[in-house]
Motif scaffolding. Sequence first.
Motif, mmCIF file in Angstrom:
data_model
loop_
_atom_site.group_PDB
_atom_site.id
_atom_site.type_symbol
_atom_site.label_atom_id
_atom_site.label_comp_id
_atom_site.label_asym_id
_atom_site.label_seq_id
_atom_site.Cartn_x
_atom_site.Cartn_y
_atom_site.Cartn_z
ATOM 1 N N ALA A 107 0.853 -1.204 0.000
ATOM 2 C CA ALA A 107 0.000 0.000 0.000
ATOM 3 C C ALA A 107 0.885 1.249 0.000
ATOM 4 C CB ALA A 107 -0.918 -0.011 1.218
ATOM 5 N N ILE A 108 2.037 1.176 0.696
ATOM 6 C CA ILE A 108 2.963 2.320 0.695
ATOM 7 C C ILE A 108 3.577 2.500 -0.689
ATOM 8 C CG2 ILE A 108 5.198 3.072 1.591
ATOM 9 C CD1 ILE A 108 4.128 1.774 4.283
ATOM 10 N N VAL A 109 3.901 1.367 -1.338
ATOM 11 C CA VAL A 109 4.433 1.440 -2.708
ATOM 12 C C VAL A 109 3.395 2.096 -3.634
ATOM 13 C CG1 VAL A 109 5.100 0.042 -4.719
ATOM 14 C CG2 VAL A 109 5.966 -0.541 -2.446
ATOM 15 N N ASP A 110 2.144 1.664 -3.516
ATOM 16 C CA ASP A 110 1.085 2.211 -4.385
ATOM 17 C C ASP A 110 0.855 3.690 -4.107
ATOM 18 O OD1 ASP A 110 0.736 -0.232 -5.456
ATOM 19 O OD2 ASP A 110 -0.996 -0.774 -4.240
ATOM 20 N N PRO A 114 3.622 6.444 -7.534
ATOM 21 C CA PRO A 114 3.256 7.317 -8.660
ATOM 22 C C PRO A 114 3.909 8.699 -8.592
ATOM 23 C CG PRO A 114 1.317 6.184 -7.815
ATOM 24 C CD PRO A 114 2.443 5.864 -6.882
ATOM 25 N N ALA A 115 3.988 9.305 -7.403
ATOM 26 C CA ALA A 115 4.574 10.652 -7.308
ATOM 27 C C ALA A 115 6.078 10.599 -7.576
ATOM 28 C CB ALA A 115 4.299 11.246 -5.933
ATOM 29 N N LEU A 116 6.754 9.578 -7.020
ATOM 30 C CA LEU A 116 8.199 9.441 -7.274
ATOM 31 C C LEU A 116 8.457 9.247 -8.764
ATOM 32 C CD1 LEU A 116 9.439 7.040 -4.438
ATOM 33 C CD2 LEU A 116 10.295 9.336 -4.923
ATOM 34 N N PHE A 117 7.614 8.429 -9.394
ATOM 35 C CA PHE A 117 7.785 8.152 -10.822
ATOM 36 C C PHE A 117 7.536 9.420 -11.643
ATOM 37 C CE2 PHE A 117 6.800 6.505 -15.013
ATOM 38 C CZ PHE A 117 7.773 5.527 -15.175
ATOM 39 N N CYS A 121 10.923 10.087 -13.353
ATOM 40 C CA CYS A 121 11.045 9.140 -14.460
ATOM 41 C C CYS A 121 10.148 9.473 -15.640
ATOM 42 C CB CYS A 121 10.708 7.726 -13.980
ATOM 43 S SG CYS A 121 11.253 7.366 -12.299
ATOM 44 N N ALA A 122 8.998 10.129 -15.353
ATOM 45 C CA ALA A 122 7.979 10.290 -16.394
ATOM 46 C C ALA A 122 8.471 11.124 -17.570
ATOM 47 C CB ALA A 122 6.721 10.908 -15.791
ATOM 48 N N MET A 123 9.410 12.056 -17.331
ATOM 49 C CA MET A 123 9.863 12.903 -18.451
ATOM 50 C C MET A 123 10.507 12.056 -19.546
ATOM 51 S SD MET A 123 11.965 12.946 -15.825
ATOM 52 C CE MET A 123 12.816 14.145 -14.853
ATOM 53 N N CYS A 124 11.065 10.914 -19.217
ATOM 54 C CA CYS A 124 11.610 10.048 -20.266
ATOM 55 C C CYS A 124 10.678 8.869 -20.566
ATOM 56 C CB CYS A 124 12.982 9.507 -19.862
ATOM 57 S SG CYS A 124 14.273 10.764 -19.856
ATOM 58 N N HIS A 125 10.162 8.236 -19.499
ATOM 59 C CA HIS A 125 9.411 6.988 -19.721
ATOM 60 C C HIS A 125 7.906 7.195 -19.851
ATOM 61 C CE1 HIS A 125 12.857 4.320 -19.243
ATOM 62 N NE2 HIS A 125 13.230 5.018 -18.200
ATOM 63 N N GLY A 126 7.427 8.454 -19.778
ATOM 64 C CA GLY A 126 5.982 8.699 -19.885
ATOM 65 C C GLY A 126 5.280 8.491 -18.552
ATOM 66 N N SER A 127 4.179 9.223 -18.332
ATOM 67 C CA SER A 127 3.490 9.182 -17.033
ATOM 68 C C SER A 127 3.083 7.783 -16.618
ATOM 69 C CB SER A 127 2.217 10.021 -17.077
ATOM 70 O OG SER A 127 2.572 11.365 -17.071
ATOM 71 N N ASP A 128 2.617 6.991 -17.565
ATOM 72 C CA ASP A 128 2.164 5.641 -17.214
ATOM 73 C C ASP A 128 3.218 4.599 -17.573
ATOM 74 O OD1 ASP A 128 1.963 6.271 -19.802
ATOM 75 O OD2 ASP A 128 -0.171 5.830 -20.032
ATOM 76 N N SER A 272 16.915 7.919 -2.305
ATOM 77 C CA SER A 272 17.357 7.032 -1.232
ATOM 78 C C SER A 272 17.093 5.585 -1.645
ATOM 79 C CB SER A 272 16.598 7.353 0.046
ATOM 80 O OG SER A 272 15.244 6.991 -0.135
ATOM 81 N N LEU A 273 17.713 4.645 -0.902
ATOM 82 C CA LEU A 273 17.507 3.227 -1.217
ATOM 83 C C LEU A 273 16.030 2.868 -1.114
ATOM 84 C CD1 LEU A 273 18.575 0.455 -1.920
ATOM 85 C CD2 LEU A 273 19.117 0.082 0.492
ATOM 86 N N SER A 274 15.343 3.416 -0.085
ATOM 87 C CA SER A 274 13.923 3.051 0.045
ATOM 88 C C SER A 274 13.133 3.581 -1.154
ATOM 89 C CB SER A 274 13.340 3.556 1.366
ATOM 90 O OG SER A 274 13.444 4.949 1.449
ATOM 91 N N GLU A 275 13.483 4.777 -1.628
ATOM 92 C CA GLU A 275 12.776 5.316 -2.802
ATOM 93 C C GLU A 275 13.048 4.480 -4.048
ATOM 94 O OE1 GLU A 275 12.511 10.095 -1.851
ATOM 95 O OE2 GLU A 275 14.444 9.270 -2.401
ATOM 96 N N ARG A 276 14.300 4.025 -4.206
ATOM 97 C CA ARG A 276 14.622 3.206 -5.388
ATOM 98 C C ARG A 276 13.916 1.865 -5.317
ATOM 99 N NH1 ARG A 276 20.371 2.651 -4.785
ATOM 100 N NH2 ARG A 276 20.486 4.343 -3.268
ATOM 101 N N ARG A 277 13.768 1.328 -4.083
ATOM 102 C CA ARG A 277 13.076 0.047 -3.957
ATOM 103 C C ARG A 277 11.578 0.226 -4.213
ATOM 104 N NH1 ARG A 277 14.385 -4.069 0.210
ATOM 105 N NH2 ARG A 277 15.331 -5.386 -1.348
ATOM 106 N N ILE A 278 11.007 1.349 -3.747
ATOM 107 C CA ILE A 278 9.596 1.631 -4.028
ATOM 108 C C ILE A 278 9.395 1.731 -5.543
ATOM 109 C CG2 ILE A 278 7.828 3.446 -3.901
ATOM 110 C CD1 ILE A 278 8.762 3.988 -1.026
ATOM 111 N N LEU A 279 10.317 2.450 -6.216
ATOM 112 C CA LEU A 279 10.185 2.623 -7.672
ATOM 113 C C LEU A 279 10.314 1.294 -8.409
ATOM 114 C CD1 LEU A 279 11.997 5.997 -8.284
ATOM 115 C CD2 LEU A 279 9.676 5.419 -8.974
ATOM 116 N N THR A 280 11.221 0.427 -7.928
ATOM 117 C CA THR A 280 11.377 -0.890 -8.555
ATOM 118 C C THR A 280 10.053 -1.643 -8.530
ATOM 119 O OG1 THR A 280 13.691 -1.012 -7.902
ATOM 120 C CG2 THR A 280 12.573 -3.104 -8.346
ATOM 121 N N LEU A 281 9.421 -1.678 -7.341
ATOM 122 C CA LEU A 281 8.153 -2.400 -7.212
ATOM 123 C C LEU A 281 7.053 -1.695 -7.988
ATOM 124 C CD1 LEU A 281 8.588 -3.235 -3.470
ATOM 125 C CD2 LEU A 281 8.369 -4.909 -5.308
ATOM 126 N N TYR A 282 7.123 -0.370 -8.019
ATOM 127 C CA TYR A 282 6.100 0.372 -8.757
ATOM 128 C C TYR A 282 6.210 0.081 -10.258
ATOM 129 C CZ TYR A 282 3.395 4.121 -10.760
ATOM 130 O OH TYR A 282 2.483 4.808 -11.504
#
Length: 296
Positions: A107-110, A114-117, A121-128, A272-282
Amino acid sequence: MSVSERDKYTGHMTTGHEWNGIKELNTPVPLVLLVFLSAAFLFALGYWILMPAWPLGDTYTKGTLGFDQRQHLAKQIEKNDSEQSRWIDPLVQLDFDAIQGNSQLMAIVDESGPALFEDNCAMCHGSDGDGGRYFPKLNDTSWLWGSDPNVILQTLAVGINSTHPDTRIAIMPGFGAAGVLSAEVIENLVAYVQSISSSHNTSIEQANMAGKEAYSMYCAGCHANDGTGNSVVGAPNLTDDYWVYGGDTTALTATLTHGRKGHMPAWDKRLSLSERRILTLYVLSLNQSVVTGDKP
Ligand code: HEC
Ligand code: HEC
């Protein structure tokens, strides 16, 4: 000139002031006002004694309760930090399987994914995560480097063709520009690549034998004999219907002639590592077939 006299209606004395026949009564201050004034006075006195109040040069009267806004803030920050570490610690320490199996952590990842992405990331990989020309799609099952979460986490840390000392390196050589292959061989190869891709055009099948030979010699080492790619060197699958740089004849000819070298920044200093791990799962959750547990 007027003098004070007793008002015959109210029985009060007048002050002796008179305006056009209206005389001012000399009445006492209303009790309720006195009560409020005294209460305010007592409150102020109590506040000075109990709370920090008067500046005294470079210090101030501290008050007998010892209340301190700064300490209060520090305590609140400490409390928030300990609440955050309740979920940051498991996100950083548990393996991905354990996090994926924990609905509270997911639930924390969800919530924060989206905001971290969107911010990073969205400027290159697109919002979705839909990608774009030169930037790979992240919401499909086709991976350059593989769908293992630890692989994605590593890509996020070091980047691809980035300035990080341990960067992943992805180089599609420019066979035409380097003079390794002639325009004619490249034309054959383009036809061959188009014919093995899933949207192949049977009318170009004839040109393939020449292309196939050149493919085995120059391409198979990275893209595999059957064209399915190699995630160790980030060489894309050429047999699916997905293209980072385009699958039409012009785009493929440009890819083979001039080569390709995508740049993905390293995030180990910026997130941070936690942010990168959240993004990986996201990123993995963007792919519906992974969400339903139906891994490719
Ligand atoms: C400046 C543009 C840019 C930004 C910003 C960017 N990426 Fe990328 N990313 C790329 C490019 C280009 C590639 C492909 C590089 C290659 O392999 O040649 C890539 C590849 C990837 C891959 C590997 C995909 C695969 O198929 O294996 C992942 C995962 C990824 N990015 C995630 C992210 C995430 C998450 C963020 C945000 C923190 C992000 N990227 C930000 C440009 C970017
Ligand atoms: C040294 C390894 C290597 C060799 C040899 C190589 N490639 Fe590649 N190729 C790559 C890599 C890595 C990429 C991805 C580059 C990037 O995105 O930065 C790539 C990308 C491509 C793409 C773009 C795919 C897309 O999605 O747009 C095509 C097409 C391609 N290669 C075809 C070929 C052909 C045909 C040959 C043989 C003439 C060949 N490659 C030889 C490593 C290689």
